[in-house]
Design a protein around this motif. Structure first.
Motif, mmCIF file in Angstrom:
data_model
loop_
_atom_site.group_PDB
_atom_site.id
_atom_site.type_symbol
_atom_site.label_atom_id
_atom_site.label_comp_id
_atom_site.label_asym_id
_atom_site.label_seq_id
_atom_site.Cartn_x
_atom_site.Cartn_y
_atom_site.Cartn_z
ATOM 1 N N GLU A 60 0.842 -1.188 0.000
ATOM 2 C CA GLU A 60 0.000 0.000 0.000
ATOM 3 C C GLU A 60 0.876 1.236 0.000
ATOM 4 O OE1 GLU A 60 -4.143 -0.964 2.288
ATOM 5 O OE2 GLU A 60 -2.577 0.055 3.393
ATOM 6 N N TYR A 61 0.439 2.238 -0.735
ATOM 7 C CA TYR A 61 1.164 3.500 -0.766
ATOM 8 C C TYR A 61 0.181 4.617 -0.466
ATOM 9 C CZ TYR A 61 3.744 7.536 -2.397
ATOM 10 O OH TYR A 61 4.361 8.753 -2.468
ATOM 11 N N ASP A 62 0.516 5.440 0.516
ATOM 12 C CA ASP A 62 -0.295 6.599 0.863
ATOM 13 C C ASP A 62 0.572 7.826 0.679
ATOM 14 O OD1 ASP A 62 -1.940 8.531 1.893
ATOM 15 O OD2 ASP A 62 -1.822 7.830 3.950
ATOM 16 N N ARG A 101 -7.237 5.417 7.901
ATOM 17 C CA ARG A 101 -7.828 4.803 6.727
ATOM 18 C C ARG A 101 -9.153 5.424 6.293
ATOM 19 N NH1 ARG A 101 -4.679 0.733 5.724
ATOM 20 N NH2 ARG A 101 -6.039 -0.289 4.243
ATOM 21 N N ARG A 102 -9.808 6.152 7.147
ATOM 22 C CA ARG A 102 -11.143 6.677 6.814
ATOM 23 C C ARG A 102 -11.082 7.649 5.645
ATOM 24 N NH1 ARG A 102 -15.099 5.310 10.349
ATOM 25 N NH2 ARG A 102 -14.416 4.709 12.425
#
Length: 100
Positions: A28-30, A38-39
């Motif tokens: 995962e990349y944010d 996460r919301r």
């Protein structure tokens, strides 16, 4: 057993190379650097090879630095990179100084 999330059984596309890989074979990349909140987020994914090639150093203050340079006006890439190096050395010192 735990329920599956969207994309868990299907493939996801690596944002770096465009390859489609199994979700379990991706990271995962944010882009905000906070994958734990996460919301309301939609995550992007990197294949494991591209993830390994990323710089995993902290990027505190990076976005502000880039915005400061952008405010100086549109520049050719060479000039932008020169200015980036100048500001980094002004704020944090040269690599040689930091290595001492």
């Amino acid at each position: 057993m735990w329920g599956t999330r969207n994309g868990e059984n299907g493939g996801v596309v690596c944002v770096a190379c465009g390859q489609t890989v199994r979700r379990s074979a991706a990271r995962e990349y944010d882009k905000e650097g906070d994958r734990w909140s996460r919301r309301g987020k939609t995550f992007e994914y990197l294949c494991k090879r591209c993830h390994r090639e990323l710089c995993h150093q902290p990027r505190n203050e990076l976005e502000d630095l880039l915005v400061d340079i952008e405010r100086e006006g549109r520049q050719e890439q060479r000039d932008f990179l020169r200015r980036y190096n100048e500001i980094v050395e002004e704020r944090y010192g040269s690599l040689e100084e930091r290595g001492r």
